[in-house]
Structures are given as C-alpha cells and as structure tokens.
Design a protein around this motif. Structure first.
Motif, PDB file in Angstrom:
ATOM      1  N   THR A  79       0.827  -1.217   0.000  1.00 13.35           N
ATOM      2  CA  THR A  79       0.000   0.000   0.000  1.00 13.35           C
ATOM      3  C   THR A  79       0.858   1.262   0.000  1.00 13.35           C
ATOM      4  O   THR A  79       0.353   2.348  -0.293  1.00 13.35           O
ATOM      5  N   GLU A  80       2.135   1.105   0.336  1.00 11.18           N
ATOM      6  CA  GLU A  80       3.024   2.258   0.446  1.00 11.18           C
ATOM      7  C   GLU A  80       4.000   2.374  -0.725  1.00 11.18           C
ATOM      8  O   GLU A  80       4.329   3.483  -1.146  1.00 11.18           O
ATOM      9  N   LYS A  81       4.479   1.220  -1.223  1.00 14.09           N
ATOM     10  CA  LYS A  81       5.525   1.258  -2.243  1.00 14.09           C
ATOM     11  C   LYS A  81       5.228   0.270  -3.371  1.00 14.09           C
ATOM     12  O   LYS A  81       4.557  -0.741  -3.178  1.00 14.09           O
ATOM     13  N   GLN A  82       5.776   0.585  -4.529  1.00 14.62           N
ATOM     14  CA  GLN A  82       5.670  -0.295  -5.687  1.00 14.62           C
ATOM     15  C   GLN A  82       6.687  -1.430  -5.546  1.00 14.62           C
ATOM     16  O   GLN A  82       7.870  -1.199  -5.305  1.00 14.62           O
ATOM     17  N   VAL A  83       6.241  -2.666  -5.685  1.00 16.61           N
ATOM     18  CA  VAL A  83       7.119  -3.828  -5.574  1.00 16.61           C
ATOM     19  C   VAL A  83       7.625  -4.200  -6.967  1.00 16.61           C
ATOM     20  O   VAL A  83       6.832  -4.484  -7.867  1.00 16.61           O
ATOM     21  N   VAL A  84       8.947  -4.182  -7.131  1.00 17.32           N
ATOM     22  CA  VAL A  84       9.545  -4.505  -8.429  1.00 17.32           C
ATOM     23  C   VAL A  84      10.390  -5.774  -8.364  1.00 17.32           C
ATOM     24  O   VAL A  84      10.898  -6.231  -9.395  1.00 17.32           O
ATOM     25  N   GLY A  85      10.550  -6.343  -7.180  1.00 18.43           N
ATOM     26  CA  GLY A  85      11.297  -7.582  -7.024  1.00 18.43           C
ATOM     27  C   GLY A  85      10.661  -8.445  -5.955  1.00 18.43           C
ATOM     28  O   GLY A  85      10.231  -7.930  -4.916  1.00 18.43           O
ATOM     29  N   MET A  86      10.575  -9.753  -6.212  1.00 19.80           N
ATOM     30  CA  MET A  86       9.998 -10.685  -5.238  1.00 19.80           C
ATOM     31  C   MET A  86      10.692 -12.025  -5.363  1.00 19.80           C
ATOM     32  O   MET A  86      10.712 -12.623  -6.435  1.00 19.80           O
TER      33      MET A  86
END
Length: 290
Positions: free
Chosen positions: A259-266
C-alpha cells in the motif's frame, strides 16, 4: 507493477549449491509448479541436477566455481529481457543476488530491500562456508569478491529492512549494529510492523524488492523448510534462530508494504518439501515405477 504483468520476468532458479543442500532443487521446481500462471516471460537458470558427488570446498566456499557460473548465467538472462520487475522462485537464498543487484542498478537509491528472514545473511566465508548466508552482505558490497563483483551498485544500509529476525549470531549482530541496518522482530511484525512502515516512510525509497526466506516461518506450523526436517535432533542445525512467523503474518506484512511502495522484485527461497522428497525417493523403489 506490484501485480505481475507482461513486463515481469519470472526467474526459476533451482540453485541448491549455495546452501549445499540438494533438496532445494526439488523445492524450486515445486514452487514453479505451484505458482499462478505467469503473464510475462519465464526463464530458468541452468542448474545441475544434484548427484551423490559432494560439492568441493574451493577457497573457503562450497561449490564456488559452479556458483560463479550460475551468477553469470542469471546475469545474461536478466540483461536479455531487461524487465521492469522480477519474480524469483528458488532455490537457496543466494538466488536473490543477481536479480536484486540488477534492480539496484536500474532503480538506484530509490530501491529498498525488505528482507523477510529469520537470519540476516551477512556472513562471509570466514564465518560460514555456504554462500546462501552471504547474500545480503554481498548486495551491500561486503564479503567475498566472487559475490560482490556481481553488484555494480551496492545497496546502502539505510535502504534495507530485515523483518522476522531474532537472536542473530554474534558476528551478525555486530554487522547489523555497525552498519545501522533496520530490523523488525517477529513480535513487532505480528503487532503491525510499525518499524517497517516507519522505515518505508522515512527512507526516501520509491520501489521495493522483497526477499522471502521461508525459514522465517514457524517450523511447527509450516513443514517444508529446513528446520522441519523429519527426525531432526534439537541441535542438528547449530542452534541458530528458527522462524516464529506464520503465513498470515507474512501476507499481512507484504500487503501492508504494497500500500506504500511499488514492488519490483519478489523472491521466494529455501523451500524444502520434505514429504514430497521422501515420497519421490520411495517411488523410485516401487514396482512398475522405479
């Protein structure tokens, strides 16, 4: 890009040599089978099938030469695709080295790393011979040169949060304190992960890479991890910290940071499906199958 799309590269990386633990190979393949269908490209980093031949100890690191080869192969795959985001299915924890290093080069100081793990993975060959315990330190630019050479833009300590950690080893605790790495205990995660949320809001990062070591889960409740090995003895794993979280705790944490940051790696790493492994070995001896 917190949800996968056509620009997300899914990297299947059945690396087991970083932990010198052959069952990680099957663990990665099962993760790839269990995962939802990919909307973007899927690639697999070539990894030799485990055999009965022990890994050599090369200059204080187990399987050094094969790990270096896998690092280079992963780099070539990622560079060829030039993805906006990467999902990694491993394999031991070292699988995050190349993808996260590549994301750090792409996003620079705007990238943060949320390391969801019972252990900080900041050791070097001087403390431990298996490279899966070195990966986060290497991403910061510390440790063995064969690992740090894959990191063109080291990640600053202020851009790192380790969640789920407890009772680190003396060297690990000293490293964390010396570099000022942010941490969040299992109880703090369960209580709403305020240290994580505060870090997200104050760090200046825009995008996030999340490393999930399944060892962060409680082995009494999730059985497909190292510490849930059937028949294990109390002291079989060197009395290091064992996971205290459960799947709902981890999911709540991940959803909150999204909800706070864009996830670009998992990354999902260190899956050890003991029952599946034992069943596989049993079937090799069953009539008309083995």
């Amino acid at each position: 890009m917190s949800k996968q799309d056509s620009s997300t590269l899914r990297l299947v990386f059945p690396q087991w040599q970083g932990g010198d633990n052959p069952p990680y190979y099957l663990g990665a393949r099962l993760l790839a089978w269990l995962a939802p269908p990919a909307k973007g490209p899927v690639e697999e980093v070539p990894v030799d099938v485990p055999t009965d031949t022990p890994l050599p100890l090369e200059n204080d690191m187990c399987g050094r030469s094969v790990l270096v080869k896998q690092i280079h192969n992963a780099q070539h795959i990622i560079e060829r695709h030039n993805p906006a985001s990467i999902a990694v299915l491993g394999g031991d924890c070292l699988v995050s080295l190349v993808p996260f290093a590549w994301l750090a080069e792409k996003y620079g100081e705007k990238l943060g790393i949320l390391w969801i793990d019972t252990h900080p993975d900041v050791q070097t060959p001087a403390q431990y011979k298996n490279a899966h315990a070195h990966v986060l330190g290497a991403l910061m630019g510390y440790g063995d040169q064969d690992l740090t050479s894959a990191v063109k833009k080291p990640i600053a300590a202020k851009n790192i949060m380790i969640a789920g950690i407890h009772d680190p080893l003396p060297y690990e605790a000293e490293f964390i304190a010396e570099h000022g790495i942010h941490t969040c205990s299992p109880q703090q995660v369960r209580d709403g992960a305020q240290p994580v949320m505060q870090w997200l809001n104050q760090s200046g990062i825009d995008v996030l890479a999340i490393h999930l070591d399944l060892d962060v889960l409680d082995p009494h409740n999730f059985r497909s991890i190292l510490f849930a090995k059937p028949g294990r003895g109390k002291h079989d794993f060197g009395d290091v910290a064992e996971g205290k979280l459960n799947i709902p705790d981890v999911l709540k944490l991940v959803k909150e940071v999204m909800t706070e940051k864009q996830v670009v790696g998992m990354t999902i790493a260190e899956h050890l499906p003991w029952d599946a492994l034992n069943l596989q070995e049993m079937m090799k001896q069953i009539p008309l199958l083995g």
